[in-house]
Design a protein around this motif. Sequence first.
Motif, PDB file in Angstrom:
ATOM      1  N   LEU A  15       0.833  -1.202   0.000  1.00 59.67           N
ATOM      2  CA  LEU A  15       0.000   0.000   0.000  1.00 59.67           C
ATOM      3  C   LEU A  15       0.868   1.252   0.000  1.00 59.67           C
ATOM      4  O   LEU A  15       1.802   1.383   0.790  1.00 59.67           O
ATOM      5  CB  LEU A  15      -0.924  -0.002   1.223  1.00 59.67           C
ATOM      6  CG  LEU A  15      -1.952   1.132   1.272  1.00 59.67           C
ATOM      7  CD1 LEU A  15      -2.927   1.038   0.111  1.00 59.67           C
ATOM      8  CD2 LEU A  15      -2.705   1.113   2.597  1.00 59.67           C
ATOM      9  N   VAL A  16       0.538   2.174  -0.891  1.00 58.53           N
ATOM     10  CA  VAL A  16       1.220   3.465  -0.989  1.00 58.53           C
ATOM     11  C   VAL A  16       0.196   4.551  -0.699  1.00 58.53           C
ATOM     12  O   VAL A  16      -0.822   4.655  -1.383  1.00 58.53           O
ATOM     13  CB  VAL A  16       1.822   3.677  -2.391  1.00 58.53           C
ATOM     14  CG1 VAL A  16       2.454   5.071  -2.495  1.00 58.53           C
ATOM     15  CG2 VAL A  16       2.844   2.598  -2.714  1.00 58.53           C
ATOM     16  N   LEU A  17       0.440   5.348   0.319  1.00 59.73           N
ATOM     17  CA  LEU A  17      -0.440   6.460   0.658  1.00 59.73           C
ATOM     18  C   LEU A  17       0.118   7.738   0.045  1.00 59.73           C
ATOM     19  O   LEU A  17       1.205   8.176   0.416  1.00 59.73           O
ATOM     20  CB  LEU A  17      -0.549   6.607   2.178  1.00 59.73           C
ATOM     21  CG  LEU A  17      -1.327   7.832   2.690  1.00 59.73           C
ATOM     22  CD1 LEU A  17      -2.791   7.773   2.270  1.00 59.73           C
ATOM     23  CD2 LEU A  17      -1.195   7.964   4.199  1.00 59.73           C
ATOM     24  N   LEU A  71       3.768   3.392 -10.564  1.00 53.70           N
ATOM     25  CA  LEU A  71       3.365   2.294  -9.684  1.00 53.70           C
ATOM     26  C   LEU A  71       3.946   0.969 -10.161  1.00 53.70           C
ATOM     27  O   LEU A  71       3.876   0.642 -11.352  1.00 53.70           O
ATOM     28  CB  LEU A  71       1.840   2.171  -9.640  1.00 53.70           C
ATOM     29  CG  LEU A  71       1.063   3.109  -8.723  1.00 53.70           C
ATOM     30  CD1 LEU A  71      -0.415   2.784  -8.795  1.00 53.70           C
ATOM     31  CD2 LEU A  71       1.562   3.011  -7.288  1.00 53.70           C
ATOM     32  N   ALA A  72       4.508   0.212  -9.237  1.00 52.73           N
ATOM     33  CA  ALA A  72       4.973  -1.139  -9.552  1.00 52.73           C
ATOM     34  C   ALA A  72       3.775  -2.080  -9.624  1.00 52.73           C
ATOM     35  O   ALA A  72       2.713  -1.792  -9.060  1.00 52.73           O
ATOM     36  CB  ALA A  72       5.953  -1.614  -8.476  1.00 52.73           C
ATOM     37  N   LEU A  77      -2.099   2.058  -4.711  1.00 59.22           N
ATOM     38  CA  LEU A  77      -2.050   3.466  -4.339  1.00 59.22           C
ATOM     39  C   LEU A  77      -3.370   3.897  -3.709  1.00 59.22           C
ATOM     40  O   LEU A  77      -4.438   3.540  -4.200  1.00 59.22           O
ATOM     41  CB  LEU A  77      -1.777   4.316  -5.582  1.00 59.22           C
ATOM     42  CG  LEU A  77      -1.728   5.833  -5.381  1.00 59.22           C
ATOM     43  CD1 LEU A  77      -0.425   6.244  -4.708  1.00 59.22           C
ATOM     44  CD2 LEU A  77      -1.881   6.552  -6.721  1.00 59.22           C
ATOM     45  N   LEU A  78      -3.296   4.670  -2.637  1.00 61.40           N
ATOM     46  CA  LEU A  78      -4.474   5.254  -2.018  1.00 61.40           C
ATOM     47  C   LEU A  78      -4.322   6.769  -2.034  1.00 61.40           C
ATOM     48  O   LEU A  78      -3.357   7.317  -1.502  1.00 61.40           O
ATOM     49  CB  LEU A  78      -4.644   4.755  -0.581  1.00 61.40           C
ATOM     50  CG  LEU A  78      -5.952   5.107   0.147  1.00 61.40           C
ATOM     51  CD1 LEU A  78      -6.180   4.143   1.317  1.00 61.40           C
ATOM     52  CD2 LEU A  78      -5.977   6.541   0.683  1.00 61.40           C
ATOM     53  N   THR A  79      -5.288   7.437  -2.667  1.00 63.38           N
ATOM     54  CA  THR A  79      -5.349   8.896  -2.628  1.00 63.38           C
ATOM     55  C   THR A  79      -6.713   9.293  -2.074  1.00 63.38           C
ATOM     56  O   THR A  79      -7.684   8.543  -2.186  1.00 63.38           O
ATOM     57  CB  THR A  79      -5.177   9.525  -4.016  1.00 63.38           C
ATOM     58  OG1 THR A  79      -6.177   9.002  -4.904  1.00 63.38           O
ATOM     59  CG2 THR A  79      -3.798   9.228  -4.584  1.00 63.38           C
ATOM     60  N   ALA A  80      -6.781  10.468  -1.478  1.00 67.05           N
ATOM     61  CA  ALA A  80      -8.041  10.922  -0.895  1.00 67.05           C
ATOM     62  C   ALA A  80      -8.100  12.440  -0.913  1.00 67.05           C
ATOM     63  O   ALA A  80      -7.067  13.122  -0.952  1.00 67.05           O
ATOM     64  CB  ALA A  80      -8.188  10.407   0.535  1.00 67.05           C
ATOM     65  N   ASP A  81      -9.327  12.952  -0.878  1.00 71.73           N
ATOM     66  CA  ASP A  81      -9.513  14.392  -0.772  1.00 71.73           C
ATOM     67  C   ASP A  81     -10.785  14.657   0.019  1.00 71.73           C
ATOM     68  O   ASP A  81     -11.823  14.057  -0.255  1.00 71.73           O
ATOM     69  CB  ASP A  81      -9.612  15.049  -2.150  1.00 71.73           C
ATOM     70  CG  ASP A  81      -9.415  16.548  -2.065  1.00 71.73           C
ATOM     71  OD1 ASP A  81      -8.259  16.991  -2.175  1.00 71.73           O
ATOM     72  OD2 ASP A  81     -10.407  17.274  -1.861  1.00 71.73           O
ATOM     73  N   THR A  82     -10.679  15.527   1.001  1.00 69.68           N
ATOM     74  CA  THR A  82     -11.815  15.863   1.844  1.00 69.68           C
ATOM     75  C   THR A  82     -12.243  17.296   1.576  1.00 69.68           C
ATOM     76  O   THR A  82     -11.407  18.204   1.540  1.00 69.68           O
ATOM     77  CB  THR A  82     -11.454  15.701   3.337  1.00 69.68           C
ATOM     78  OG1 THR A  82     -11.078  14.343   3.571  1.00 69.68           O
ATOM     79  CG2 THR A  82     -12.634  16.059   4.225  1.00 69.68           C
ATOM     80  N   ALA A 122      -4.464   0.151  -8.435  1.00 69.63           N
ATOM     81  CA  ALA A 122      -3.483  -0.932  -8.371  1.00 69.63           C
ATOM     82  C   ALA A 122      -2.494  -0.820  -9.523  1.00 69.63           C
ATOM     83  O   ALA A 122      -2.806  -0.278 -10.588  1.00 69.63           O
ATOM     84  CB  ALA A 122      -4.186  -2.283  -8.418  1.00 69.63           C
ATOM     85  N   GLY A 123      -1.301  -1.347  -9.285  1.00 70.82           N
ATOM     86  CA  GLY A 123      -0.263  -1.314 -10.318  1.00 70.82           C
ATOM     87  C   GLY A 123      -0.640  -2.085 -11.562  1.00 70.82           C
ATOM     88  O   GLY A 123      -0.095  -1.839 -12.642  1.00 70.82           O
ATOM     89  N   ASP A 124      -1.612  -3.017 -11.432  1.00 70.76           N
ATOM     90  CA  ASP A 124      -2.057  -3.768 -12.615  1.00 70.76           C
ATOM     91  C   ASP A 124      -3.208  -3.082 -13.341  1.00 70.76           C
ATOM     92  O   ASP A 124      -3.785  -3.641 -14.273  1.00 70.76           O
ATOM     93  CB  ASP A 124      -2.468  -5.193 -12.216  1.00 70.76           C
ATOM     94  CG  ASP A 124      -3.624  -5.222 -11.214  1.00 70.76           C
ATOM     95  OD1 ASP A 124      -4.268  -4.170 -10.999  1.00 70.76           O
ATOM     96  OD2 ASP A 124      -3.894  -6.299 -10.649  1.00 70.76           O
TER      97      ASP A 124
END
Length: 203
Positions: A15-17, A71-72, A77-82, A122-124
């Motif tokens: 997991l990549v934040l 991304l491998a 990857l996790l991205t977020a916006d509030t 995801a990297g895939d």
Amino acid sequence: MPSSAPDSLHHRPRLVLASNSPRRRQLLTELGVDYEVRLREVDESFPPHLVRAEVAEYLAAHKASAYASELAPDELLLTADTIVCLDNDVLNKPADAAEAIQMLQRLQGRAHEVYTGVCLLAGDGRRVVFSDQTRVHFRPLSLPEIEHYVTHYKPLDKAGAYGAQDWIGMVAVTQLEGSYFNVMGLPVHRVWEELEKFGAVGL
């Protein structure tokens, strides 16, 4: 390809934040999730026709697209916006203390909505985008109370110029309809559910 319940931790994606938010880091850590932080500058403007949840989801997906090429295959990857919404107005991070005071004066004595959009990429190439909503009720606040909060807690890095986990959350928030953690910056109940589908967590 890993299943939703991998038989070994070695099969789990890493997991990549992609967030500099200490609140999101705290929530993932408290979930017991291993992750690494990866940061880059991303434009946070959005098309003017979008409203409410659409804005939060657009920004989360837009942030993810900035990282997609690096991304491998075994990374997630996790991205977020509030965002904070009063009626259909989006209250972003205030530019300075004066704007923070102005925002809080608009919110006091009213209910508003907090939306957090999340993108898992995801990297895939697999991707999911979702959002969660919480309705927050503020009691009427005096100007000295608002000025005290802005002066001492400096909420310039927070949408709507406040953090529910701060002093103002304790003295001003009278009711929450929805997830408190969503207001902090991550709807962890939904994030956990989606991470399970990617095989990134499991007990």
